[in-house]
Design an enzyme around this catalytic site. Structure first.
Site, PDB file in Angstrom:
ATOM      1  N   VAL A   1      36.498  33.616  38.703  1.00 22.72           N
ATOM      2  CA  VAL A   1      35.614  34.511  37.962  1.00 22.72           C
ATOM      3  C   VAL A   1      36.129  34.589  36.528  1.00 22.72           C
ATOM      4  O   VAL A   1      37.314  34.865  36.287  1.00 22.72           O
ATOM      5  CB  VAL A   1      35.561  35.920  38.590  1.00 22.72           C
TER       6      VAL A   1
ATOM      7  N   GLY B   1      36.342  30.315  44.616  1.00 22.45           N
ATOM      8  CA  GLY B   1      36.023  30.080  43.222  1.00 22.45           C
ATOM      9  C   GLY B   1      36.817  30.944  42.267  1.00 22.45           C
ATOM     10  O   GLY B   1      37.754  31.657  42.649  1.00 22.45           O
TER      11      GLY B   1
ATOM     12  N   ASP C   1      30.928  41.678  55.379  1.00 15.86           N
ATOM     13  CA  ASP C   1      32.319  41.499  54.948  1.00 15.86           C
ATOM     14  C   ASP C   1      32.737  42.643  54.034  1.00 15.86           C
ATOM     15  O   ASP C   1      33.371  42.438  53.001  1.00 15.86           O
ATOM     16  CB  ASP C   1      32.494  40.157  54.237  1.00 15.86           C
TER      17      ASP C   1
ATOM     18  N   GLY D   1      39.820  33.317  43.773  1.00 14.87           N
ATOM     19  CA  GLY D   1      39.850  33.472  45.224  1.00 14.87           C
ATOM     20  C   GLY D   1      39.636  32.148  45.913  1.00 14.87           C
ATOM     21  O   GLY D   1      39.623  31.079  45.280  1.00 14.87           O
TER      22      GLY D   1
END
Length: 406
Positions: free
Chosen positions: A23, A21, A137, A18
């Site tokens: 994952v 960063g 969010d 994303g």
């Protein structure tokens, strides 16, 4: 990038990426179990941008580590990559998919399944609120359907990256917005105080989408129009839902003013549990096979544009029926939306808003009438004067005529 972080976490494969960063699936060589490792790389940004990203990443770690709940993804460790501008966050590994992927794959959820899963998510959210944390969010991509041992599923909250904690200053200051536009709460857009009612609003929007297969905000709108829809209450809630027993609950949870909503996740959950879910009518009003676009986070940093947009929305909100609760029906439906007013174009907008002709105000209309009346009066006076002059000529005495010849 090293494959072994902190001499402990062996990176196996990339499972997600994303704006902030990557994952990775990793193996904890010390405890011998698999984990998820989120890595933030800031080497390609400016110094100020790097500090901002690192602060946000640290903020996520602090936020998540304070919450201990089965329905909030657990944070296990945090650290930095030696000799690199990289931070990493170690989390429990989740198996399954997020709600956005579930909507795209299967469409709307069965009501009873929806009730069970949202109960779990609201339980987790209540635990966050008890710690003074507002997620801020919430969106389908941040609600994860976790497959527990292949036997059952549970809904978990993930990604507290822009969460607000009462003990920390907020990371989104004046002239900057972060989050997914279609799920932003009105008060956040307007720069007002952030409370747990923000999360209630966002969870209500996601619940409507989960039950009906339709988003409350059209996917075709550009950024300003999305913000306007939130502020003025132009939410699309299918009639089948507003007329159902759930209608008043959804209506209250999506009120424009946060003090008119449920004030916590627990209060919203209790209201939902009072509904007879097994008695709900069919709520899916349209096919849900359409592929949903990803809800990418959108950050707007142009302070003048944000300020102009908020000022424009405040003016509209003061004069709009949508801002008054009494204008809404008891079932929570809203009047038909009016065309959006002219608005400044913002960075990140897909399409610039089309300017609308401004209607004359009350003073302008009054002046226009006065001009017309004055013109009509002058024309009448001139016509009357001309008529009198002609009559006087025709009525002149006979002595004025020359004498007749003998």
């Amino acid at each position: 990038m090293p494959t072994l972080l902190a001499d402990r976490y062996n990176l196996i494969r990339l499972i997600g990426k994303g704006g902030y960063g990557e994952v990775w699936l990793a193996r904890d060589e010390r405890d011998h179990h698999d984990v998820a490792v989120k890595i933030l790389n800031v080497s390609d940004t400016s110094r100020s941008g790097a500090r901002q990203k690192m602060e946000r990443f640290r903020h996520e770690a602090i936020s998540m580590s304070k919450i201990r709940h089965a329905n909030v993804v657990a944070i296990l460790d945090v650290g930095a990559v030696a000799n690199k501008m990289e931070l990493f966050l170690v989390m429990e590994l989740l198996e399954g998919r997020n709600l956005a992927e579930e909507f795209e794959l299967r469409g709307a959820l069965d009501p009873l399944r929806c009730q069970r899963r949202f109960n779990e998510a609201l339980d987790g959210l209540e635990a966050a609120h008890a710690q003074g944390i507002v997620h801020k969010d919430l969106k389908p991509a941040n609600l994860f359907l976790n497959d527990v041992d292949g036997r059952r599923e549970q809904l978990k909250l993930i990604d507290f990256g822009i969460a607000r904690m009462s003990s920390l200053s907020k990371l989104t200051g004046t002239g900057r917005m972060a989050g997914s536009p279609r799920y932003l709460a009105p008060e956040y857009i307007m720069g007002e105080s952030v409370t747990p009612a923000v999360d209630v609003y966002q969870m209500a929007l996601i619940l409507v989408e989960a039950l009906t297969g339709e988003a409350c905000i059209s996917r075709s709108l550009e950024f300003f129009a999305i913000c306007q829809a939130h502020i003025l209450g132009h939410l699309h809630i299918p009639d089948a839902l507003t007329r159902s027993e759930l209608g008043p609950v959804i209506a209250r949870a999506t009120r424009r003013r946060p003090n008119e909503r449920y004030q916590s996740a627990g209060e919203f959950r209790d209201a939902l549990n009072a509904v007879r879910w097994d008695k709900l009518p069919p709520l899916v009003s349209a096919p849900t096979a359409e592929s949903l676009p990803p809800d990418l986070e959108q950050t707007i940093q142009d302070a003048p544009a944000i300020t102009a947009m908020v000022a424009n929305l405040r003016d509209q909100e003061r004069t709009s029926l949508y801002a008054r609760p009494e204008a809404r029906s008891p079932a929570g439906s809203f009047p038909a939306a009016t065309p959006p007013a002219a608005a400044p174009s913002l960075p990140g907008s897909a399409v610039a808003p089309t300017p609308q002709p401004a209607a004359p105000d009350q003073h302008g209309r009054r002046m226009l009438w006065l001009v017309w009346i004055a013109a009509a009066t002058l024309l009448a006076a001139l016509s009357a004067g001309a008529a009198v002059y002609v009559m006087r000529i025709n009525a002149a005495p006979a002595s004025d005529q020359p004498p007749a010849s003998q």
